[in-house]
Design a protein around this motif. Sequence first.
Motif, PDB file in Angstrom:
ATOM      1  N   GLN A  32      32.571 137.381  -4.920  1.00 22.32           N
ATOM      2  CA  GLN A  32      32.551 136.945  -2.840  1.00 22.32           C
ATOM      3  C   GLN A  32      32.911 136.100  -2.433  1.00 22.32           C
ATOM      4  O   GLN A  32      33.175 136.171  -0.857  1.00 22.32           O
ATOM      5  CB  GLN A  32      30.332 136.324  -3.232  1.00 22.32           C
ATOM      6  N   ARG A  53      34.244 137.023   1.589  1.00 23.96           N
ATOM      7  CA  ARG A  53      34.376 136.136   2.398  1.00 23.96           C
ATOM      8  C   ARG A  53      35.408 135.829   3.362  1.00 23.96           C
ATOM      9  O   ARG A  53      35.329 135.602   4.798  1.00 23.96           O
ATOM     10  CB  ARG A  53      33.210 134.682   1.880  1.00 23.96           C
ATOM     11  N   GLU A  80      26.603 144.915   1.089  1.00 23.87           N
ATOM     12  CA  GLU A  80      27.738 144.396   0.114  1.00 23.87           C
ATOM     13  C   GLU A  80      29.332 145.424  -0.876  1.00 23.87           C
ATOM     14  O   GLU A  80      30.286 145.281   0.155  1.00 23.87           O
ATOM     15  CB  GLU A  80      27.872 143.127  -0.658  1.00 23.87           C
ATOM     16  N   ARG A 137      32.461 145.483   0.706  1.00 24.51           N
ATOM     17  CA  ARG A 137      33.522 145.525  -0.400  1.00 24.51           C
ATOM     18  C   ARG A 137      34.751 146.642  -0.685  1.00 24.51           C
ATOM     19  O   ARG A 137      35.341 146.115  -0.807  1.00 24.51           O
ATOM     20  CB  ARG A 137      32.633 145.474  -1.620  1.00 24.51           C
TER      21      ARG A 137
END
Length: 376
Positions: A99, A103, A360, A364
């Motif tokens: 993560q 980010r 997410e 990804r």
Amino acid sequence: MNRRRFLALSSIVAAGRLPGKERLDIKSIDRARILKAADRYIGEPPVTITSAQSPRSTGGKHDYFSEGDYWWPDPKNSDGPYIQRDGMSNPDNFNTHRQALMRLSVQMPALSAAWLITKQRRYADHAAAHLRAWFVNEETRMNPSLQYAQAIHGRFTGRGTGIIDTIHLVEVIRAASVLETLPNAERAGLHRWLSAYLDWMTTSKNGIEERDAKNNHGTCWVMQAAEFARFTGNAKLTEFCRDRYKTVLVPNQIAADGSFPQELRRTKPYGYCLFNLDAMATICQTLSTPSDNLFVDMQKAMEFMYPFIADKKKWPYPPDVMYFKDWPVRQPSLLFAGLALGKPEYIALWRTLDPDPTVEEIIRNVPIRQPALWIS
């Protein structure tokens, strides 16, 4: 295809006819979304993998660690090795480092794109701060390997498949290329880090296993190696990636009808096909030259997937076991191939799709988000 998307696509095609690079101003198209994102991110400090560590990692503070998505505790043996449930992500696995990497890949390119279109130094300076934290600063930098990525509890402390996690560095490195104000120390530090990482990718057991993968993992190895080699000026590796794309990826992954058989056999065939298509298109965008348009080699794959991106209801295969409703989004393959192959319908469709997904799993799997960095 719903009526709203059909009308939008039709009007764009009618207006654009054959929109080539000279007729598609990406900076203008994306200006508002770029600045909105950059203005939000400029107030957020860099966060690297040193901010968190898993007790299950056998690496150190500066070693990236993640766990295989589709591995779960064995209900018949709670203390035993994890077992696989393909396509079903285990939410209890350690994902904090991934993560953080995602980010970085969302924020730093947005800041760099804002610098590119405004030349306001504050955007470039904050983008450089991310690079400094991740690749230069001794206290916060990440070690240049993925030895402990996608571990499986009770089975492996790290696997070659984990190298796919650094697809999120591809656009970061492209973004670093546009930062003309990047201090020499940061540029040199990033160059050293990437050179070391490429050495690990190309010589380690994990790196070689990932390179030789028969599906999207092999594609993503080439996508990463090609972009990192471009930045570091590694001509030998660049040529290796170009040859591998032509002689290994295309003939072994694309069937006669343009499909990706290795992706279609998975439990998330639609998402995996889109993912592999985007990775191949990014390889072509990185490695094509005026005399060697690599997109020609993947044209059948684009022709196969385009109708199903335009209208997912036409998809003739099983739906993905997770996240099927969240696809498609603004797939970079549509833009890159649309320009390179002179396909206005691809570009028209690209312009109707969501450029900023919030799920997410989708973020990804779409690591190219700022086309202004890629299209001059």
